[in-house]
Design an enzyme around this catalytic site. Structure first.
Site, PDB file in Angstrom:
ATOM      1  N   CYS A  72     125.984  40.005  35.581  1.00 55.14           N
ATOM      2  CA  CYS A  72     125.498  41.308  36.033  1.00 55.14           C
ATOM      3  C   CYS A  72     124.902  42.036  34.834  1.00 55.14           C
ATOM      4  CB  CYS A  72     126.679  42.107  36.602  1.00 55.14           C
ATOM      5  SG  CYS A  72     126.246  43.787  37.068  1.00 55.14           S
ATOM      6  N   CYS A 185     118.182  42.054  37.437  1.00 49.45           N
ATOM      7  CA  CYS A 185     119.428  42.207  38.200  1.00 49.45           C
ATOM      8  C   CYS A 185     119.670  40.856  38.858  1.00 49.45           C
ATOM      9  CB  CYS A 185     119.278  43.303  39.257  1.00 49.45           C
ATOM     10  SG  CYS A 185     120.607  43.336  40.497  1.00 49.45           S
TER      11      CYS A 185
HETATM   12  N1  DGL Z   1     123.900  42.295  40.072  1.00 48.84           N
HETATM   13  C1  DGL Z   1     123.949  43.486  39.279  1.00 48.84           C
HETATM   14  C2  DGL Z   1     123.015  43.375  38.069  1.00 48.84           C
HETATM   15  O1  DGL Z   1     122.677  42.280  37.624  1.00 48.84           O
HETATM   16  C3  DGL Z   1     123.688  44.829  39.931  1.00 48.84           C
HETATM   17  C4  DGL Z   1     123.942  45.096  41.365  1.00 48.84           C
HETATM   18  C5  DGL Z   1     124.643  46.424  41.583  1.00 48.84           C
HETATM   19  O2  DGL Z   1     123.973  47.482  41.574  1.00 48.84           O
HETATM   20  O3  DGL Z   1     125.864  46.393  41.741  1.00 48.84           O
HETATM   21  O4  DGL Z   1     122.632  44.366  37.504  1.00 48.84           O
END
Ligand code: DGL
Length: 238
Positions: A72, A185
């Site tokens: 993330c 993301c």
């Molecule tokens: N998957 C997360 C990232 O790579 C973000 C998603 C969220 O907003 O929770 O930033």
């Protein structure tokens, strides 16, 4: 067999886990998600850091992992240092692929598509000033794409117009166009087809989409090789 935790707020962990499975099919992967905390993009930095350190700590209490992948971008920008300080296991973070995008662009203009949280952080500003001095970066903080990816993976159809609205700011500037877009993301690679369709419908030319999944997988391979080597020689890994 090596075991790793792949952590995200939601389904983004799956895009990273797929990349790791392709590169390291023998590694056992425990996907850990913080559904109650989703979306991380809306959190204030200090509160998110505390939450991620706590939730990852709870996962480490139950899962004997050789390494943890923070799959993330949003969590990595605020919590990676604190995680490394709090726990002895090695951590692999996820950062927007600015460097490969700079290498790929021909127009000299790259888009950075990420959560609002990631776009606004000093961590991201530092990455841009370190690696993108010679190019123009168009940052776009998306409010809804992560939720659209969650809905898609839960079986809902994806609304083309909604995706177009999220990415339109990438393609509205005057001058040389964006030809390379960083998927900043981990949810977004799960929408690659829809993003390609939306970009085409917006009249963008051929776009190179930068997914950091394969680079993360390569880093996991390096870290696990080191962990195995250290455990064979009786050292403690960090
Ligand atoms: N998957 C997360 C990232 O790579 C973000 C998603 C969220 O907003 O929770 O930033």
């Amino acid at each position: 067999m090596a075991r790793i935790i792949v952590f995200d707020s939601g389904v983004g962990g799956r895009s990273v886990a797929h990349a790791i499975e392709r590169c390291l099919p023998e590694v056992a992967i425990n996907l850990v998600t913080d559904r109650e905390g989703f979306p991380y993009g809306d959190w204030e930095a200090a509160a998110l850091k505390d939450r991620v350190v706590r939730v990852v700590g709870q996962a480490l209490d139950r899962i004997p992992a050789d390494a943890v992948v923070i799959a993330c971008n949003t969590a990595t920008t605020v919590a990676l240092d604190a995680l490394r300080a709090a726990y002895a296991v090695p951590f692999i973070g996820t950062v927007p692929g600015i460097k490969p995008a700079v290498a790929a662009t021909r127009t000299g203009v790259i888009g950075l598509l990420a959560t609002g949280g990631t776009i606004g952080r000093t961590y991201t500003a530092d990455l841009i000033s370190r690696f993108a001095g010679q190019v123009t970066v168009v940052p776009v903080g998306s409010r809804n794409l992560a939720a659209i990816a969650e809905a898609k993976l839960a079986g809902a159809p994806v609304d083309r117009a909604a995706v177009m609205a999220e990415i339109a700011p990438l393609f509205q500037r005057a001058g040389p166009p964006v030809d390379t877009v960083v998927l900043g993301c981990t949810h977004y690679p799960l929408l690659l087809r829809e993003l390609q369709g939306a970009a085409m419908a917006l009249g963008a030319g051929t776009i190179t989409w930068i997914d950091t999944g394969p680079a993360i997988a390569a880093q996991v391979a390096r870290v696990l090789a080191r962990v195995l080597e250290e455990s064979a020689s009786g050292q403690v890994s960090r």
